[in-house]
Design a protein around this motif. Structure first.
Motif, PDB file in Angstrom:
ATOM      1  N   ASP A  53       0.145  -0.622   2.030  1.00 27.66           N
ATOM      2  CA  ASP A  53      -0.588   0.591   2.733  1.00 27.66           C
ATOM      3  C   ASP A  53      -2.448   0.443   2.611  1.00 27.66           C
ATOM      4  O   ASP A  53      -2.933   1.441   2.435  1.00 27.66           O
ATOM      5  N   SER A  54      -2.558  -0.981   1.151  1.00 21.50           N
ATOM      6  CA  SER A  54      -3.993  -0.629   1.184  1.00 21.50           C
ATOM      7  C   SER A  54      -4.749  -1.275   2.996  1.00 21.50           C
ATOM      8  O   SER A  54      -3.799  -1.583   3.311  1.00 21.50           O
ATOM      9  N   LYS A  55      -6.167  -1.419   2.785  1.00 18.23           N
ATOM     10  CA  LYS A  55      -6.784  -2.110   3.663  1.00 18.23           C
ATOM     11  C   LYS A  55      -7.739  -3.148   2.955  1.00 18.23           C
ATOM     12  O   LYS A  55      -8.403  -2.169   1.834  1.00 18.23           O
ATOM     13  N   GLU A 109      -4.754   2.949  -0.860  1.00 19.08           N
ATOM     14  CA  GLU A 109      -4.245   3.983   0.030  1.00 19.08           C
ATOM     15  C   GLU A 109      -5.407   5.134  -0.018  1.00 19.08           C
ATOM     16  O   GLU A 109      -5.330   6.157   0.957  1.00 19.08           O
ATOM     17  N   HIS A 142      -0.073   2.405  10.506  1.00 16.86           N
ATOM     18  CA  HIS A 142      -0.948   2.099   9.671  1.00 16.86           C
ATOM     19  C   HIS A 142      -0.526   0.403   9.901  1.00 16.86           C
ATOM     20  O   HIS A 142      -1.556  -0.726  10.322  1.00 16.86           O
ATOM     21  N   SER A 143      -0.138   0.454   8.797  1.00 23.18           N
ATOM     22  CA  SER A 143       0.382  -1.135   7.829  1.00 23.18           C
ATOM     23  C   SER A 143       1.339  -2.101   9.267  1.00 23.18           C
ATOM     24  O   SER A 143       1.223  -3.510   9.669  1.00 23.18           O
ATOM     25  N   SER A 150      -1.051  -2.631  12.225  1.00 22.75           N
ATOM     26  CA  SER A 150      -2.507  -3.335  12.139  1.00 22.75           C
ATOM     27  C   SER A 150      -1.485  -5.177  12.043  1.00 22.75           C
ATOM     28  O   SER A 150      -1.766  -5.914  12.332  1.00 22.75           O
TER      29      SER A 150
END
Length: 846
Positions: free
Chosen positions: A77-79, A104, A622-623, A626
């Motif tokens: 879940d990091s961007k 995150e 989100h993940s 994406s």
């Protein structure tokens, strides 16, 4: 009874690390043994570790374009935001790709930088003969291990047998009469010459400090490489030294006598001698170290002792000769467990005591790293402690350009050499000297450039017009080298053509934008790339909507490479030969306004079964989104099992994705198959081709009293990793023949989960076991239909190795499972209702 719910505060993850940086589209000609010579491991960039943020990789000379690097995240879940390189010939910024990872929690940020250096033919590499310098120092990693790293920043091979490193507490000159006595054999390696060793004890007692050849240590250091000295012993976090992660980078280890561990001979000192800790890397942090160049050949030949200060030139030092602890950047090394790394802008030593140190970190030549610096990365012990060794074994340094008399250009074609006969092609008629200089990229800002008329004479003024045959002379920043380029000036210069052409697809172009159409949604990206023709001299890149690289294959979460399919989020960038004109073409798959579907590069999307597979547990909304591409104009939302939209947090296997077409008239729901390699470890069941197994009542029908237990068990197929045993009425294991009242105990791979099956022989009154659930065809060539399900049933599929291939909670009476991407073999289908298994079958794929 009333139940109360205690809610724990959500703590977002702080992990901002990458798990890998790879080049999936690496040319076949560069893979394998060729790539390994450059330090690659498979397609992973050389020397990658999550804690190291800076890399330099060489691009093969025959590769035309920019390597499309891909990444995987250590935390789902990091961007990640990618700032890609623009070319492999321009400035350092042009040649560098950066991956900015935000955890995150939106607080912890890591930036990974990868610089591309285009490989040059040996004859085109301008020589730079440099002295070695101390590039890294690690003091007591894991409370026991120290490293000293010496780097070769030049372009030529460096022989370290021409240098000596020595130590003294408070006098540099005293190095030449300290530990040199005839009785100080035990302290002989307080000085060291790589590739040399000190003569034996008997000869030392007659004449100390005579160096003799040592074939056990390679003293040659290649350009941009390092030599690593260490004091490494059996250590806290890794039990034995051979398991220490950075052991493989050691060139000479003073810390151990020879080891019997296969493959780790380098861990011992090369002489098989016990040094009792009397070695340079093991000294306490109030000592000083000195790197000398040996000036006298008789020393190198073993004809003179290393005791005359006049035979040496001091080229680098570490410490202050004052008995105080090291403080290279103001941090006191006395706390131990600290690594010091020379800043990448430094490429030569500083011989002054404490000359490279400064209490002000901005003015110091060093930075430091402590275990606490890595605590937010969730590495765990002992990896947080060992992370201070990051960088040992490799050199990351800014380009050294002071000696270069070469230039580059993104607008002109510049030959790669450094001679007085180089060329610059593509200069247009009526270009002034000033305009010409604006299109030239200096190797160093302090180079001196002059344009000289073809006929000779004085240099042209900035407002003069350059002509065909004029010369550009370049003087290096240190005034040691000069190169000369002949200018080729023409009316048109280099081509401005950016028009892609194709005999298979429809290509449109309007200035800086264009489209490519005429292919279906399941078309492979590599097929479209192969079907377009790039203008001569132009460069071609594939990027996504965020201007990040798009690779032709992507690693899915099942660690397999999938071929990327087309979508309208993919673009072809064409940069003309002149480096100025650019066109960005958007891919336009054939789509109707009523289409409602998604595709993915990392998940497997089964359009027939409306299933998205290989989603890791713990994936956030989100993940997930994406990694999904909806049909052009379509929208997509995640809903939970009660029909509420899930906008954030993690998804669950009973959620679903609803895609609504662009015209809003059609919608399609996709279900999720969560990837969980450990889910099956807790299943306890058996099936059989010979006996009838009622999974609901957990009874096995068939074996008669008197049948041997071994025969009975041999006809059972337990869940992967599970063990079985027959238990008698007395509670003890029965290993003989089956008896009335026996039952089968199945213990799952976790050693905790169990299932108990009754055992009954077949009689006239035995009920016929039937199930509403049917699975067919069996054998199958690809698809399997599961019928008779109830809403909420769970369908799991495992391969013969016990890996979970599918895990879905269904809404419909019929489920469709595709094994088309799987190899031939046996697969286990498990249907459960949340509390017990309903049906378990073995399906064979032909």
């Amino acid at each position: 009874k009333n139940y109360f719910i205690k809610l724990e505060k959500f703590v977002p993850a702080s992990n901002a690390l990458l798990a890998s940086i790879t080049w999936p589209d690496m040319p076949e000609s560069f893979r394998g043994a060729v790539a390994s010579t450059y330090g690659w491991k498979g397609d992973t960039i050389p020397g990658f570790t999550g804690s190291n943020k800076n890399y330099i990789i060489q691009v093969p000379a025959d590769y035309n374009g920019i390597p499309a690097l891909a990444y995987t995240k250590a935390q789902l879940d990091s961007k990640v935001v990618v700032s890609r390189a623009k070319n492999t010939t321009g400035t350092v910024e042009d040649r560098t790709v950066k991956f900015t990872v935000t955890a995150e929690n939106d607080t912890v940020i890591s930036v990974y930088s990868v610089r591309f250096d285009k490989e040059q033919a040996a004859e085109n590499i301008q020589p730079f003969i440099a002295e070695p310098f101390i590039s890294q120092f690690v003091f007591r990693a894991d409370w026991s291990t120290s490293f000293i790293e010496i780097a070769n920043p030049g372009t030529e091979i460096l022989d370290l047998s021409n240098y000596m490193i020595a130590s003294h507490g408070n006098s540099e000159a005293a190095n030449f009469n300290w530990n040199d006595g005839v009785t100080e054999w035990s302290k002989r390696y307080m000085k060291y010459i790589p590739g040399k060793k000190w003569q034996d004890e008997a000869n030392w007692s007659v004449q100390p400090r005579i160096a003799v050849p040592d074939n056990a240590v390679n003293a040659l250091v290649y350009p941009g490489e390092v030599f690593v000295m260490a004091h490494l012993t059996d250590c806290n976090g890794f039990t034995t030294a051979d398991k220490f992660p950075y052991a493989k980078y050691i060139d000479v280890n003073f810390g151990m006598v020879p080891t019997t561990v296969p493959g780790y001979v380098k861990l011992s000192n090369p002489w098989g001698e016990e040094l009792n800790g009397n070695d340079i890397p093991n000294l306490w942090c109030n000592n000083s170290f000195f790197l000398y160049k040996i000036l006298n050949d008789t020393i190198k030949m073993g004809l003179k002792a290393t005791t005359d200060r006049n035979d040496f030139e001091l080229i680098d030092s570490w410490g202050g000769l004052n008995g105080n602890n090291w403080k290279p950047d103001g941090f006191d090394a006395g706390t131990q467990q600290v690594g010091f790394t020379r800043k990448p802008s430094i490429f030569k030593g500083n011989p002054e005591p404490n000359g490279s140190f400064n209490d002000n970190p901005a003015l110091s030549e060093w930075t430091h790293q402590r275990p606490a610096d890595y605590s937010s990365y969730n590495l765990g012990w002992p990896w947080t402690d060992i992370a201070i060794c990051t960088g040992i074994g490799s050199l990351t340094i800014d380009e050294i350009t002071v000696y270069r008399s070469t230039v580059k250009s993104n607008v002109y074609k510049v030959s790669e050499g450094y001679s007085m006969n180089e060329t610059i092609r593509g200069v247009k008629t009526n270009t002034t000297v000033a305009d010409f200089f604006n299109n030239i990229i200096k190797a160093n800002a302090d180079q001196a450039l002059e344009v000289i008329p073809a006929a000779g004479g004085t240099k042209l003024a900035d407002n003069a017009i350059v002509s065909n045959g004029d010369f550009l002379t370049v003087l290096s920043a240190d005034s040691t080298n000069t190169s000369k380029y002949t200018l080729e000036v023409s009316e048109n210069g280099l081509s401005s053509n950016t028009l892609l052409t194709s005999t298979q697809y429809t290509v449109t172009q309007s200035g800086a934008t264009g489209t490519i159409a005429g292919f279906a949604i399941d078309t492979k990206l590599k097929d479209v790339v192969a079907a377009v023709t790039v203008p001569a001299g132009a460069t071609f890149n594939v990027v996504d909507a965020n201007d990040a690289y798009m690779t032709l294959v992507k690693l899915n979460y099942d660690t397999l490479y999938n071929e990327v399919r087309v979508s309208d989020q993919i673009f072809f960038e064409v940069v003309a030969e002149n480096g100025v004109n650019t066109t960005l073409y958007q891919l336009k798959p054939t789509v109707n306004a009523s289409d409602a579907y998604v595709t993915s590069d990392v998940y497997s999307v089964d359009q027939f079964a409306s299933l998205i597979q290989f989603i890791p547990g713990g994936t956030s909304v989100h993940s997930l989104l994406s990694n999904l591409y909806p049909a052009t104009g379509a929208t997509m939302k995640v809903y939970d099992k009660l029909g509420f939209e899930r906008k954030d947090g993690d998804i669950y296997k009973d959620d679903k994705l609803v895609v609504t077409s662009a015209d809003t008239h059609y919608a399609k729901a996709y279900y999720f198959s969560m990837l969980n390699f450990k889910a099956n470890l807790y299943l306890a069941y058996v099936i059989s081709d010979d006996y009838t197994v009622d999974q609901l009542k957990q009874i096995i029908y068939g074996p008669a009293v008197g049948t041997s237990v071994a025969t009975f068990v041999s006809k059972l197929y337990p869940s992967f990793g599970a063990t079985v045993k027959v238990v008698g009425t007395n509670g003890s294991e029965n290993t003989g023949n089956m008896a009335a009242g026996d039952y089968l105990l199945v213990t799952a791979a976790d050693g905790v989960t169990t299932a108990k099956y009754g055992i009954e022989g077949v009689t006239a009154n035995t009920p016929k076991v039937s199930s509403l659930i049917k699975m067919y065809p069996n054998p199958t060539t690809g698809k399997v239909i599961v019928q008779g399900l109830a809403k909420g049933n769970r369908v799991q599929v495992f391969n013969a190795s016990g890996v979970t291939l599918r895990d879905v909670v269904v809404d419909n009476a019929t489920d469709y499972v595709s094994l088309e991407a799987q190899p031939s073999g046996i697969y286990i289908f498990v249907v459960s209702n949340g509390t017990q298994h309903i049906n378990i079958q073995k399906i064979v794929k032909k």
